[in-house]
Design an enzyme around this catalytic site. Sequence first.
Site, PDB file in Angstrom:
ATOM      1  N   GLU A  55       6.006  16.434  89.090  1.00 30.40           N
ATOM      2  CA  GLU A  55       4.934  16.590  90.259  1.00 30.40           C
ATOM      3  C   GLU A  55       3.616  16.279  89.719  1.00 30.40           C
ATOM      4  O   GLU A  55       3.468  17.011  88.860  1.00 30.40           O
ATOM      5  CB  GLU A  55       5.380  17.742  91.146  1.00 30.40           C
ATOM      6  N   ARG A  84      15.862  26.209  81.379  1.00 31.97           N
ATOM      7  CA  ARG A  84      14.495  25.848  80.903  1.00 31.97           C
ATOM      8  C   ARG A  84      13.817  26.411  79.618  1.00 31.97           C
ATOM      9  O   ARG A  84      14.599  27.222  79.254  1.00 31.97           O
ATOM     10  CB  ARG A  84      13.492  26.152  82.121  1.00 31.97           C
ATOM     11  N   LYS A 104       2.673  26.301  86.580  1.00 31.48           N
ATOM     12  CA  LYS A 104       1.330  25.354  86.976  1.00 31.48           C
ATOM     13  C   LYS A 104       0.445  26.100  87.722  1.00 31.48           C
ATOM     14  O   LYS A 104      -0.549  25.980  87.600  1.00 31.48           O
ATOM     15  CB  LYS A 104       2.022  23.957  87.671  1.00 31.48           C
TER      16      LYS A 104
END
Length: 554
Positions: A37, A262, A272
Amino acid sequence: MSTHEPSLAPNFIRQIIANDLKTDKHKGRVATRFPPEPNGYLHIGHAKSICLNFGMAIENNGTCNLRFDDTNPEKESDEYVQSIMRDVQWLGFSWSELRHASDYFEQLYGYAVVLIEKGLAYVDSLSAEQIRAYRGTLTEPGKPSPDRDRPIAENLDLFQRMRAGEFADGQYVLRAKIDMASPNINMRDPAIYRIRRVHHQRTGDAWCIYPMYDYTHCISDALEHITHSLCTLEFEDHRPLYDWVLEQVETPSHPQQIEFARLQLEYTIVSKRKLNLLVTEKHVNGWDDPRMPTLAGLRRAGVTPKAIRDFCERIGLTKQNSWIEMGVLEYCIREDLNENALRVMAVLAPLRVVITNYPDGQTENLEISNHPQRHELGKRSVPFAKTILIEQDDFAENPPPKYKRLVLGEEVRLRGSYVIRCHEVVKDADGNITELRCSYDPDTLGKNPEGRKVKGVIHWVSEAHALPAEIRLYNRLFSVPQPDNEANFLDALNPNSLEVLSDCRIEASLAEATGEHRYQFERTGYFCLDTVDSVDGKKVFNRTVTLRDGWVKD
C-alpha cells in the site's frame, strides 16, 4: 529481475511451488507479486516479503509484478510510491510489470455488478457502527441487515447512483451476501465498496466509491494471472473470502493464496501507523532516520542490500509467528561489512600526542592496506607527522588490569606505523590531560624488533592532515525487545539512541569518501558517509553497527 544469485535453502513455500510445477498445477508457470500500500515507507518486514516474492519468481524463471494497492487514497501519496520503487530496486530486484489496483477500477466495478445480478451483493444503509454490532462475535452469529433482501434491481440502481456521486460519504456500502452465521467473521457479509470523496493520486476525482482490500486483491491477482499469492498469516482467515469472490465472478484465473509468518524483529515496530507517528511527532528525523526500521533508514545507516537479503534467507519461513533477535540482523550486517568494508582511521575523542624525537616539518606518507585479508582492495596513503591525535581512552594514567593501550613509560604500536613510548603527560589548570609527549622508534615501521613486546595497537591520525567530521553513533531506537507490548510504545523509546560527536578527526583519505562505500573505523565500528547532510565540505558519518554486539545478555 535480480542482480544477485538467490539462495536455495529449503522452506515450505519452495516445496509447494516445486510440487505445483511437478504436477503442472499452474501449467508450468510461477507468477508472484509484491503488493504494498503506498501509505508509508517500506520497512524490514516488507523486505522479507520482497525477497520471498521476487526470489520465488527468479528461482523458477517466473514473473513478479510490483502492484500498488492504492484503494485508500486518504493515506496515499506519490512520495510513497516513489520510495517503494526505489527500495525494491535498491534491494536488487526489478519487477516484471508495474501495476496498480486502480488500473482495475472499472473491471472491479463490473465484477461487483455481476455479484449484485447474481443476488450475491447488496447495498446496505447501516452505519459502520451498526454493521459492527450486527456482525456478532466469535461465539455468537451475526444478524442480517434489514437491507439484506433488497431487490436486485434496486441494488443495481443504488450502486450506480453511488458511483454517480448522489449520496454522502458513508451513507451506503456495498456488501457481499455470504453467511451471517459463518464461524469465520470475515464471511459475514463483508463490505466490498464504500463511498469516499477523496482525490486519488492516480485517478484524480474520477471515482467517489472505492473497493475494499479483500475484494480488490484477489481479483487483481486473478487479472494478472498470479499463480502463488504469498501473504502473511493475518490473511489466513481471509482466504475463504479470497476464494469465494474468485469463484463467484469467474475471473480468468484462480491464484493460490499461501500464508507465512510475518517478520517480528526485536527492538523495532513495523506498524506504518506507529512509524508515521514517530515521524510526524519528530521522535525521529524523518522516514529515513538511521534508527528507523524502514529500508530508507537502513540504507542511510549504511546497511547493504546483501546483508538484508542474507538476513531474510537466514531467518527462513514458517507458519508460526515468533520474534527474531535483533542480533541476527546485526550479525548479517557485520558479516557483510567485515568482508567488504574499507579499513580507515578516525579519532572520535581526540587527544594530542607530540612525538618529540620526530623531525620538525617532516611528513611521511605511509602505505596502509585497505583490508587485511583482501589485498585486491589495494592500499592508501596515510600521512604521518610530528603531532598526531589518538583516542582519549587509549591512554590511562592509572590503567585497569589487562589494559593494552598507552600508559606512561610504556610502549604501544600505532596502526600501520611506528612503536611509540609515552614520556610525559601535560595537563591544564583543572587537571585535565591535554597532551602526551612521546618518542618513536624509527626502526619499528611495519615490524617488531626481535624480543620487543608491544602490548597493543591503537589508531591515530596526523593532526595537520586530518579532516574534521561529525560522527553520529546510532543505537537501537527502543530500549525493550518488544515495544509493541508496552502500554504506550513511545514510553519504550531509547533516550540514548543517538549520540552526536562534533569534534572528530578522520584520516585524509576520507576526503574522497562516497556513499557507495562502507568503512570500518579501526577499533570503533562500521560507518558510512551521510550523503544527505554531508554538504558544503562538511563530512558526516553514520554508525551502521558496532564491531561487536553490545547488547548480549549476561
